[in-house]
Scaffold this motif. Structure first.
Motif, short mmCIF file in Angstrom:
data_model
loop_
_atom_site.label_atom_id
_atom_site.label_comp_id
_atom_site.label_asym_id
_atom_site.label_seq_id
_atom_site.Cartn_x
_atom_site.Cartn_y
_atom_site.Cartn_z
N ALA A 118 10.38 13.13 6.15
CA ALA A 118 10.57 13.97 7.34
C ALA A 118 10.11 15.40 7.12
N ASP A 119 9.50 15.96 8.18
CA ASP A 119 9.17 17.37 8.19
C ASP A 119 10.32 18.14 8.84
N GLU A 120 10.10 19.41 9.12
CA GLU A 120 11.16 20.25 9.71
C GLU A 120 11.58 19.81 11.11
N ASN A 121 10.76 18.96 11.78
CA ASN A 121 11.09 18.43 13.10
C ASN A 121 11.62 17.00 13.02
N ASP A 122 11.95 16.56 11.81
CA ASP A 122 12.46 15.22 11.56
C ASP A 122 11.46 14.12 11.94
N VAL A 123 10.19 14.42 11.76
CA VAL A 123 9.10 13.47 12.00
C VAL A 123 8.54 13.08 10.63
N MET A 124 8.26 11.79 10.42
CA MET A 124 7.70 11.35 9.14
C MET A 124 6.26 11.88 9.06
N ASN A 125 6.13 13.04 8.43
CA ASN A 125 4.85 13.72 8.40
C ASN A 125 4.53 14.30 7.03
N LYS A 126 5.42 14.10 6.06
CA LYS A 126 5.20 14.64 4.72
C LYS A 126 5.06 13.51 3.71
N SER A 127 4.26 13.78 2.70
CA SER A 127 4.02 12.79 1.64
C SER A 127 4.91 13.06 0.44
N LEU A 128 4.87 12.13 -0.48
CA LEU A 128 5.61 12.27 -1.73
C LEU A 128 5.17 13.53 -2.47
N SER A 129 3.88 13.79 -2.49
CA SER A 129 3.42 15.01 -3.17
C SER A 129 3.84 16.26 -2.42
N ASP A 130 3.90 16.21 -1.08
CA ASP A 130 4.36 17.36 -0.29
C ASP A 130 5.79 17.75 -0.63
N ILE A 131 6.66 16.76 -0.80
CA ILE A 131 8.07 17.05 -1.06
C ILE A 131 8.39 17.13 -2.55
N LYS A 132 7.36 16.92 -3.39
CA LYS A 132 7.54 16.92 -4.84
C LYS A 132 8.58 15.88 -5.27
N GLY A 133 8.50 14.71 -4.61
CA GLY A 133 9.41 13.63 -4.90
C GLY A 133 9.05 12.88 -6.17
N ASP A 134 9.90 11.93 -6.51
CA ASP A 134 9.74 11.15 -7.73
C ASP A 134 9.41 9.69 -7.43
N ILE A 135 8.98 8.99 -8.47
CA ILE A 135 8.65 7.56 -8.36
C ILE A 135 9.34 6.80 -9.48
N ILE A 136 9.91 5.64 -9.11
CA ILE A 136 10.25 4.62 -10.10
C ILE A 136 9.34 3.44 -9.80
N LEU A 137 8.61 2.98 -10.81
CA LEU A 137 7.72 1.84 -10.70
C LEU A 137 8.32 0.67 -11.46
N VAL A 138 8.43 -0.49 -10.77
CA VAL A 138 9.01 -1.68 -11.37
C VAL A 138 8.04 -2.84 -11.18
N SER A 139 7.66 -3.50 -12.27
CA SER A 139 6.80 -4.68 -12.17
C SER A 139 7.61 -5.83 -11.58
N GLN A 140 6.97 -6.58 -10.68
CA GLN A 140 7.68 -7.70 -10.04
C GLN A 140 6.69 -8.80 -9.66
N PHE A 141 6.53 -9.77 -10.55
CA PHE A 141 5.59 -10.86 -10.31
C PHE A 141 5.98 -11.71 -9.12
N THR A 142 7.25 -11.71 -8.74
CA THR A 142 7.69 -12.56 -7.62
C THR A 142 7.12 -12.12 -6.28
N LEU A 143 6.51 -10.94 -6.22
CA LEU A 143 5.87 -10.51 -4.97
C LEU A 143 4.72 -11.43 -4.58
N HIS A 144 4.19 -12.15 -5.55
CA HIS A 144 3.08 -13.07 -5.29
C HIS A 144 3.55 -14.52 -5.19
N ALA A 145 4.80 -14.71 -4.86
CA ALA A 145 5.34 -16.07 -4.71
C ALA A 145 4.67 -16.79 -3.54
N ASN A 146 4.37 -18.06 -3.78
CA ASN A 146 3.86 -18.92 -2.72
C ASN A 146 5.01 -19.83 -2.32
#
Length: 150
Positions: A56-84
């Protein structure tokens, strides 16, 4: 590569009772890798994740990116995303890359995300039995498959 991106107010990963990763505002990314994935997929997906305007930006609109807000990332490997799940009730994971292919791609993806974000990211442990805890903010959940770029 397939990614599930969840906007979070906080998230963590625990392995065998020990917390190995923890973030506050940012995204939790679940990542599935297939044999056909390559550096092009890594570059495109990393750039997309860091620049998705889902905060959200100052008007509560989804208009900012992760880099804009200096946010963080957790990355988790998950092979089950390719489940058939087309046949029967037991998913098949034959499309998911084997560790000898997936681990180097996963490690390269970590470095690319850190480069694109401009700071270190948190991760789970490839192949481990992980407990992932998060507070999905919104909820906002985006699914991206690099094979559907166009």
């Amino acid at each position: 590569m397939k990614a599930v991106i969840q906007r979070v107010t906080h998230a963590s990963v625990t392995i065998e009772g020990e917390q190995v990763a923890s973030i506050q505002q940012g995204v939790l990314v679940l990542l599935g890798i297939v044999n056909e994935d390559a550096q092009e997929d890594i570059n495109w997906l990393s750039n997309k994740i860091v620049n998705l305007r889902i905060f959200a930006d100052e008007n509560d609109v989804m208009n900012k990116s992760l880099s804009d807000i200096k946010g963080d990332i957790i990355l988790v490997s998950q092979f089950t995303l390719h489940a058939n799940t087309k046949k029967g009730n037991r998913p098949s994971y034959i499309k998911a890359a084997k560790p000898e292919v997936a681990i180097p791609l996963y490690e390269t993806f970590i470095k690319q995300l850190e480069n694109d974000l401009g700071k270190p990211i948190q991760t789970g442990q490839f192949g481990a039995d992980m407990k992932v805890e998060l507070l999905n903010d919104g909820p906002v959940t985006i699914i991206i498959d690099t094979k559907n770029k166009e």
